[in-house]
Design an enzyme around this catalytic site. Structure first.
Site, PDB file in Angstrom:
ATOM      1  CG  HIS A 124      -6.928  -8.923   8.499  1.00  0.00           C
ATOM      2  ND1 HIS A 124      -7.585  -7.754   8.175  1.00  0.00           N
ATOM      3  CD2 HIS A 124      -5.770  -8.918   7.764  1.00  0.00           C
ATOM      4  CE1 HIS A 124      -6.868  -7.079   7.278  1.00  0.00           C
ATOM      5  NE2 HIS A 124      -5.757  -7.763   7.022  1.00  0.00           N
ATOM      6  CG  ASP A 161      -1.700  -3.698   7.730  1.00  0.00           C
ATOM      7  OD1 ASP A 161      -0.719  -4.413   7.987  1.00  0.00           O
ATOM      8  OD2 ASP A 161      -2.484  -3.920   6.778  1.00  0.00           O
ATOM      9  CG  HIS A 163      -4.634  -5.246   4.098  1.00  0.00           C
ATOM     10  ND1 HIS A 163      -3.287  -5.541   4.188  1.00  0.00           N
ATOM     11  CD2 HIS A 163      -5.002  -5.539   2.830  1.00  0.00           C
ATOM     12  CE1 HIS A 163      -2.859  -6.002   3.014  1.00  0.00           C
ATOM     13  NE2 HIS A 163      -3.877  -6.002   2.175  1.00  0.00           N
ATOM     14  CG  ASP A 242       0.434  -4.010   4.589  1.00  0.00           C
ATOM     15  OD1 ASP A 242       0.281  -2.980   5.273  1.00  0.00           O
ATOM     16  OD2 ASP A 242      -0.215  -5.056   4.786  1.00  0.00           O
TER      17      ASP A 242
HETATM   18 ZN   LIG Z   1      -1.898  -5.536   5.762  1.00  0.00          ZN
END
Ligand SMILES: [Zn+2]
Length: 305
Positions: A124, A161, A163, A242
């Site tokens: 991120h 991931d 995200h 995740d």
């Molecule tokens: Zn994540």
């Protein structure tokens, strides 16, 4: 040639408060998975990434800011989800340094694959800011190291991931030597756009509560043809766990076998595109349910080793 495992003691000392899901115990969950490997890996202690190396991916001003404002005690709040304690700078430098070392070991044929058991995660972190538990974008720094130091011309990054790897896309999205494949729950944090038009970015937005079969179908249809055509000299993995059905931070329903499947497919593509040499560097991103993290990482590493 065994799997290289890279970590650093500072990664366990970085913490962001007692209730924070991105906690040091995650490294122990991964270590349990490493202990399950039938072929014993070779362990390395990561070097610390230099300011010059970190500035391959980041605004040098942002890098200096973190170096100069590392707290002596307590926390420095960087964004609503991300803090530094007095060990965080060393941990973040080690996390990026680990992925750089993974690239060095794999590109020079000392290992076919490397896995970095490090935190803070990185995907991120954008060119000029920390975000979402991430300080430096470990995989972007190391991908640019592979291109600029080892003169690689084609590096693929696969980010599974849950995200979106907004930071990696921000830093590398229009780089001609990079193919970026990212799957993520959508719409979901970090609410970045899912419809990038660049042929170098293959995003797979996945509806909440969708399962591993949905992901597999999408990966076969969109990721694999693009990867085969790109013929990467190196495949790097932003390995977040995740999307697992037991993870408390998201709502996808992948199981351990899905992580084994995508890892095997990535290794197969890497093997073919490098005439049998493989060359895969994977680094830990998310994954917050400690038991699921162990079982999913075990499935991932079984294929990498
Ligand atoms: Zn994540």
């Amino acid at each position: 040639m065994s799997l290289a495992i890279i970590n650093h003691p500072a990664c366990a000392l970085h913490e962001m408060g007692p209730q924070h899901p991105e906690q040091p115990a995650r490294l122990d969950s991964v270590a349990k998975a490493i202990n399950l490997l039938s072929i014993k890996p070779t362990h390395y202690t990561a070097p610390l990434a230099s300011q010059a190396q970190l500035s391959l991916a980041h605004d040098p001003g942002y890098v200096s800011e973190l170096f100069n404002h590392s707290p002596q005690q307590g926390y420095l709040q960087l964004d609503p989800d991300t803090r530094m304690n007095r060990h965080s700078l060393e941990a973040a430098r080690a996390a990026a340094g680990a992925v750089i070392q993974g690239v060095d070991l794999v590109v020079t044929n000392q290992h076919r694959a490397a896995f970095c058991n490090v935190r803070p995660p990185g995907h991120h972190a954008e060119h000029g800011r920390s975000m979402g538990f991430c300080l430096f974008n470990n995989i972007a720094v190391a991908a640019l190291w592979a291109i600029e130091h080892h003169q690689l011309e084609r590096v693929a990054i696969v980010d599974f991931d849950v995200h979106h790897g907004n930071g990696t896309e921000d830093i590398l999205g229009d780089h001609p030597a990079i193919l970026f494949c990212s799957s993520f729950q959508h719409p979901f944090y970090p609410y970045s756009r899912a419809d990038s038009q660049s042929p170098q970015i293959i995003n797979l937005p996945l509806a909440s509560h969708s399962d591993g079969a949905t992901f597999r179908t999408a990966a076969k249809q969109h990721w694999f043809p693009a990867l085969e055509q790109f013929r990467p000299e190196l495949i790097m993995i932003s390995a977040g766990f995740d999307a697992h059905q037991d993870d408390p931070l998201a709502q996808l329903n992948w199981c351990d076998e899905d992580y084994g499947w995508i890892s095997a497919e990535i290794c197969r593509i890497a093997e073919r595109s490098t005439n049998g040499q493989s060359k895969v560097v994977s680094t830990l991103e998310g994954g917050y349910q400690l038991d699921a993290l162990t079982s999913a990482v075990a499935a991932h590493l079984a294929e990498l080793s």
